[in-house]
Motif scaffolding. Structure first.
Motif, PDB file in Angstrom:
ATOM      1  N   SER A 137       7.239  -0.461 -13.259  1.00  0.00           N
ATOM      2  CA  SER A 137       6.117   0.124 -13.792  1.00  0.00           C
ATOM      3  C   SER A 137       4.923   0.011 -12.813  1.00  0.00           C
ATOM      4  O   SER A 137       3.785   0.774 -12.832  1.00  0.00           O
ATOM      5  CB  SER A 137       5.601  -0.024 -15.280  1.00  0.00           C
ATOM      6  OG  SER A 137       5.079  -1.290 -15.285  1.00  0.00           O
ATOM      7  N   LEU A 138       5.087  -1.293 -12.059  1.00  0.00           N
ATOM      8  CA  LEU A 138       3.807  -1.682 -11.119  1.00  0.00           C
ATOM      9  C   LEU A 138       3.855  -1.078  -9.669  1.00  0.00           C
ATOM     10  O   LEU A 138       3.288  -1.205  -8.825  1.00  0.00           O
ATOM     11  CB  LEU A 138       3.988  -3.073 -11.257  1.00  0.00           C
ATOM     12  CG  LEU A 138       3.540  -3.877 -12.612  1.00  0.00           C
ATOM     13  CD1 LEU A 138       3.749  -5.399 -12.116  1.00  0.00           C
ATOM     14  CD2 LEU A 138       2.115  -3.577 -12.845  1.00  0.00           C
ATOM     15  N   MET A 139       5.018  -0.363  -9.671  1.00  0.00           N
ATOM     16  CA  MET A 139       5.788   0.223  -8.334  1.00  0.00           C
ATOM     17  C   MET A 139       5.784  -0.672  -7.365  1.00  0.00           C
ATOM     18  O   MET A 139       5.520  -0.514  -6.045  1.00  0.00           O
ATOM     19  CB  MET A 139       4.586   1.290  -7.962  1.00  0.00           C
ATOM     20  CG  MET A 139       4.272   2.511  -8.693  1.00  0.00           C
ATOM     21  SD  MET A 139       3.041   3.693  -8.410  1.00  0.00           S
ATOM     22  CE  MET A 139       4.011   4.306  -6.999  1.00  0.00           C
ATOM     23  N   LEU A 140       6.549  -1.919  -7.851  1.00  0.00           N
ATOM     24  CA  LEU A 140       6.721  -2.949  -6.911  1.00  0.00           C
ATOM     25  C   LEU A 140       8.477  -3.098  -6.437  1.00  0.00           C
ATOM     26  O   LEU A 140       8.778  -4.058  -6.225  1.00  0.00           O
ATOM     27  CB  LEU A 140       6.211  -4.225  -7.149  1.00  0.00           C
ATOM     28  CG  LEU A 140       4.723  -4.335  -7.289  1.00  0.00           C
ATOM     29  CD1 LEU A 140       4.135  -5.600  -7.981  1.00  0.00           C
ATOM     30  CD2 LEU A 140       3.990  -4.245  -5.989  1.00  0.00           C
ATOM     31  N   THR A 141       9.030  -1.989  -6.806  1.00  0.00           N
ATOM     32  CA  THR A 141      10.355  -2.210  -6.691  1.00  0.00           C
ATOM     33  C   THR A 141      10.945  -2.563  -5.056  1.00  0.00           C
ATOM     34  O   THR A 141      12.102  -2.985  -5.000  1.00  0.00           O
ATOM     35  CB  THR A 141      11.156  -0.979  -7.127  1.00  0.00           C
ATOM     36  OG1 THR A 141      10.628   0.161  -6.369  1.00  0.00           O
ATOM     37  CG2 THR A 141      10.988  -0.671  -8.596  1.00  0.00           C
ATOM     38  N   THR A 142      10.087  -1.977  -4.109  1.00  0.00           N
ATOM     39  CA  THR A 142      10.485  -2.252  -3.037  1.00  0.00           C
ATOM     40  C   THR A 142      10.332  -3.759  -2.275  1.00  0.00           C
ATOM     41  O   THR A 142      10.860  -4.203  -1.326  1.00  0.00           O
ATOM     42  CB  THR A 142       9.877  -1.580  -1.906  1.00  0.00           C
ATOM     43  OG1 THR A 142       8.364  -1.783  -1.941  1.00  0.00           O
ATOM     44  CG2 THR A 142      10.108  -0.091  -2.080  1.00  0.00           C
ATOM     45  N   THR A 143       9.619  -4.577  -3.218  1.00  0.00           N
ATOM     46  CA  THR A 143       9.267  -5.844  -2.865  1.00  0.00           C
ATOM     47  C   THR A 143      10.360  -6.844  -3.445  1.00  0.00           C
ATOM     48  O   THR A 143      10.403  -7.093  -4.679  1.00  0.00           O
ATOM     49  CB  THR A 143       8.018  -6.282  -3.244  1.00  0.00           C
ATOM     50  OG1 THR A 143       7.170  -5.444  -2.697  1.00  0.00           O
ATOM     51  CG2 THR A 143       7.658  -7.816  -2.945  1.00  0.00           C
ATOM     52  N   PRO A 144      11.177  -7.783  -2.713  1.00  0.00           N
ATOM     53  CA  PRO A 144      12.083  -8.611  -3.099  1.00  0.00           C
ATOM     54  C   PRO A 144      11.559  -9.909  -3.774  1.00  0.00           C
ATOM     55  O   PRO A 144      10.530 -10.349  -3.224  1.00  0.00           O
ATOM     56  CB  PRO A 144      12.919  -9.163  -1.894  1.00  0.00           C
ATOM     57  CG  PRO A 144      12.195  -8.745  -0.670  1.00  0.00           C
ATOM     58  CD  PRO A 144      11.175  -7.615  -1.072  1.00  0.00           C
ATOM     59  N   ASP A 145      12.039 -10.506  -4.711  1.00  0.00           N
ATOM     60  CA  ASP A 145      11.497 -11.617  -5.172  1.00  0.00           C
ATOM     61  C   ASP A 145      11.759 -13.020  -4.388  1.00  0.00           C
ATOM     62  O   ASP A 145      12.374 -12.842  -3.252  1.00  0.00           O
ATOM     63  CB  ASP A 145      11.701 -11.674  -6.599  1.00  0.00           C
ATOM     64  CG  ASP A 145      13.186 -12.141  -6.910  1.00  0.00           C
ATOM     65  OD1 ASP A 145      13.858 -12.749  -6.145  1.00  0.00           O
ATOM     66  OD2 ASP A 145      13.589 -11.543  -8.206  1.00  0.00           O
TER      67      ASP A 145
END
Length: 401
Positions: free
Chosen positions: A364-372
């Motif tokens: 929902s934060l549109m951060l799916t492309t950023t790996p943790d």
């Protein structure tokens, strides 16, 4: 201090004409040296005034390469004058004794132009040397940056090793988290440990700033936390979070490193299903979701490592059979819409209410492309203005997708 007069060399055959030409040039205070050959002129000669007939045709080029030159002639139709013009000499005077003032002006102008050309040449040489020096500095800087990047990446790997495995479940409570640094190292940190059959302890920290200095503090937190756990004997569970925050506050102040942190420390009593906790200026506040309701855990506390002799609250909250407890660092506020802090906090409440998993909130934060940070290689996706961490505890009967 007066500057030395420029020396003007006059090249012509000896005689009254050369003497008159030398006198004409010297009227404005110019120093003059008359000679028959170029080789007879002193090395300090600044300019040559040469009679068109005094220089062989093939010698004009070598003369002009050595010194700035003004040609004089008795006639515009002088063949030797035309030869001089053909090789590039544009400064000439016909009947110089009649045009003495013009001749002297041309001499001074030629000297000034030659001086400016020398300065330009020196500037070009200095610029070329500076460019070489800058290239060397840039290469050295790139090398140092590469080494620093390697150090940061190595530090990030060490920091990842200090984090707890996830997701993990202890006594019916599952912990999962998502932590991404703004670059390689994070000022956010957390832990989740099963103490025994009855108690599970966890904490969530956000160190001021981000980068290497803040990451070093997270390593210190891990060390102090483990040391304190070894000293704790299991009594007075409800006092442990506040006592540890007070102890940590003293430790950070004693180090005098100029760093402080916001923290939440909690102990879950699985027998009574109660959460004993203490907090130090945690923002956003922990959000507890039960059914269709989201509430902020009550309580206030001062930041850790900022003020001496701070007492932290002893707080308790009953946990329902099914709950989700969300803890977020303030980096999440940068990812939420809203013009004010209150609007962003309300937006966060709505999202944790509707998101039943950590992945859904992240999406929902549109951060799916950023790996943790737990992914190999650390943060390699989009650049964030601040470290961002989300931690979710769920239990006792929650089902996870």
């Amino acid at each position: 201090m007066d500057l030395p007069k420029p020396l003007i060399g006059v090249l012509d055959e000896p005689g009254p004409y050369r003497d008159a030409l030398a006198d004409t040039i010297a009227r404005d205070g110019l120093a003059v040296f008359a000679a028959e050959r170029l080789e007879d002129l002193p090395v300090e000669t600044s300019l040559v005034v040469a009679h068109a007939q005094a220089i062989p045709s093939l010698a004009w080029s070598s003369l002009t390469e050595r010194l700035p030159t003004v040609v004089v002639s008795d006639s515009r139709l002088d063949a030797d004058l035309l030869t001089a013009v053909d090789v590039g000499l544009v400064d000439y005077v016909v009947e110089p004794m009649r045009h003495g003032q013009l001749l002297r002006r041309m001499i001074r102008k030629a000297i000034e132009m030659h001086r400016l050309e020398d300065e330009r040449n020196r500037d070009r040489e200095r610029l070329a040397q500076l460019n070489v020096h800058l290239e060397e500095l840039n290469e050295s800087l790139e090398t140092h940056l590469a080494l620093l990047r390697l150090d940061q990446q190595a530090g990030g790997q060490i920091q990842r090793k200090l984090l707890p495995p996830h997701p993990q479940t202890a006594n019916g409570v599952t912990c999962d988290y998502w932590l991404i640094p703004s670059l390689y190292l994070s000022g956010d940190f957390l832990d989740f440990q099963r103490l025994d059959e009855r108690y599970t302890l966890f904490y969530f920290a956000d160190v001021s700033g981000h980068g290497a200095s803040s990451a070093f503090v997270t390593v210190l937190l891990k060390y102090l936390f483990n040391r304190w756990l070894q000293e704790w004997r299991g009594s007075q569970v409800e006092a442990m979070p506040s006592r540890w925050l007070a102890s940590l506050n003293r430790e950070l102040l004693d180090t005098d490193i100029g760093k402080h942190a916001t923290l939440f420390v909690g102990i879950i009593d699985h027998k009574t299903r109660e959460l004993h906790y203490s907090l130090g200026a945690q923002l956003p506040k922990p959000l507890l979701v039960t059914g269709n309701e989201v509430v902020e855990l009550p309580g206030e506390g001062m930041p850790v490592g900022l003020f001496p002799d701070v007492e932290y609250p002893r707080l308790k909250y009953g946990l329902p059979s099914n709950f989700r407890l969300w803890l977020c660092s303030d980096g999440i506020l940068e990812c939420l819409p809203g013009e004010t802090l209150d609007m962003r906090l309300r937006e966060l409440e709505q999202r944790v209410l509707t998101c039943t998993t950590l992945e859904r909130l992240r999406d929902s934060l549109m951060l799916t492309t950023t790996p943790d940070i737990d992914a190999e290689g650390g943060s390699g996706g989009q650049e964030l203005p601040d470290d961002l961490t989300i931690m979710m505890l769920s239990g006792f009967g929650n089902d996870h997708e």
